[in-house]
Design a protein around this motif. Structure first.
Motif, PDB file in Angstrom:
ATOM      1  N   ARG A 142     -61.051 -28.752 -69.254  1.00  0.00           N
ATOM      2  CA  ARG A 142     -61.910 -27.484 -68.571  1.00  0.00           C
ATOM      3  C   ARG A 142     -61.257 -26.900 -68.038  1.00  0.00           C
ATOM      4  N   MET A 201     -65.134 -31.706 -82.643  1.00  0.00           N
ATOM      5  CA  MET A 201     -64.863 -31.465 -81.603  1.00  0.00           C
ATOM      6  C   MET A 201     -63.326 -33.297 -80.859  1.00  0.00           C
ATOM      7  N   GLN A 234     -62.521 -35.463 -78.555  1.00  0.00           N
ATOM      8  CA  GLN A 234     -62.551 -36.724 -77.785  1.00  0.00           C
ATOM      9  C   GLN A 234     -61.715 -37.274 -77.229  1.00  0.00           C
ATOM     10  N   PRO A 244     -63.220 -27.607 -76.055  1.00  0.00           N
ATOM     11  CA  PRO A 244     -64.716 -28.260 -75.752  1.00  0.00           C
ATOM     12  C   PRO A 244     -64.723 -29.684 -75.893  1.00  0.00           C
ATOM     13  N   PHE A 245     -64.825 -31.036 -75.420  1.00  0.00           N
ATOM     14  CA  PHE A 245     -64.925 -32.178 -76.043  1.00  0.00           C
ATOM     15  C   PHE A 245     -66.208 -32.522 -75.823  1.00  0.00           C
ATOM     16  N   ASP A 246     -65.251 -34.065 -76.186  1.00  0.00           N
ATOM     17  CA  ASP A 246     -66.999 -35.159 -76.183  1.00  0.00           C
ATOM     18  C   ASP A 246     -66.176 -36.743 -74.734  1.00  0.00           C
ATOM     19  N   HIS A 247     -66.781 -36.036 -73.992  1.00  0.00           N
ATOM     20  CA  HIS A 247     -66.160 -37.618 -73.360  1.00  0.00           C
ATOM     21  C   HIS A 247     -66.566 -39.329 -73.368  1.00  0.00           C
ATOM     22  N   LYS A 248     -65.647 -39.981 -73.665  1.00  0.00           N
ATOM     23  CA  LYS A 248     -65.884 -41.340 -73.896  1.00  0.00           C
ATOM     24  C   LYS A 248     -65.663 -41.796 -73.322  1.00  0.00           C
TER      25      LYS A 248
END
Length: 209
Positions: A21, A1, A3, A26-30
């Motif tokens: 978006r 995925m 990031q 899909p992404f993981d937000h840090k």
């Protein structure tokens, strides 16, 4: 995925998050800060800058313009938020570049006012003048476009860039800009900030320590 590293109070990070978006990627937000979380960011980006987008294979892309160029290539041409054909493409790129350049001046002004005990009045004046000049150019050009969005019926990267930067300047420099002097930009920003994606990908400005 994927990031996405960086906080959404940065207009550069926010424009990437909004694009992700809208593209339904899909992404993981840090939400890491270059000040408080630099040791977390360092392994991904030796420049310690955000946004940084980490791909599935571990490759880290840096700079919002480069990241958006990559993301545009991940969707069908008809969904890309920058036009693919000229002259529409360079016109949209020009508006987005003016907006992000204005953001850079606003960031520089913030650092000068916050971190320098001996402030350079010349530098402060120059940054303010550059911001005012870009705002006037963008206002004059926006007036010539009667559609809901700048370059067609749909939201594009140019709209996003202008609006996230206007929000950043308002938050980071309260009272710096009298937006009543820029009614076309004010209208554009109000419609943008009312969008669900703009409300979701958003963060109140947090001054650096």
């Amino acid at each position: 995925m994927l990031q996405l590293i960086g906080q959404y109070d940065s207009p550069f990070v926010r424009r990437v998050g909004i694009a992700l978006r809208l593209y339904e990627l899909p992404f993981d937000h840090k939400p890491w800060s270059v000040f408080g979380d630099f040791e977390k960011i360092r392994p991904y980006n030796p420049l310690l800058r955000v946004p940084t987008l980490v791909l599935g294979d571990g490759t880290a892309l840096i700079d919002s313009a480069s990241i958006l160029d990559y993301l545009d290539g991940q969707v069908p041409p008809g969904r890309a938020l920058f036009p693919r054909q000229e002259p529409a493409r360079h016109r949209a790129l020009r508006v987005a570049t003016l907006a992000t350049g204005m953001a850079e001046k606003a960031v520089s002004l913030f650092y000068e006012l916050r971190f320098h005990e001996q402030r350079s009045d010349l530098w402060v004046s120059r940054c303010r003048a550059q911001i005012d000049a870009v705002l006037q150019v963008l206002e004059d050009e926006r007036v010539m476009h009667t559609g809901a969005w700048w370059f067609g019926p749909g939201l594009g990267h140019a709209d996003i860039a202008v609006c996230v930067v206007l929000r950043f300047i308002a938050d980071a420099h309260p009272g710096l800009i009298d937006m009543t002097a820029y009614p076309a930009l004010t209208d554009l920003a109000a419609r943008f900030e009312a969008l669900p994606v703009a409300r979701e990908i958003s963060q109140a400005f947090t001054p650096s320590a």
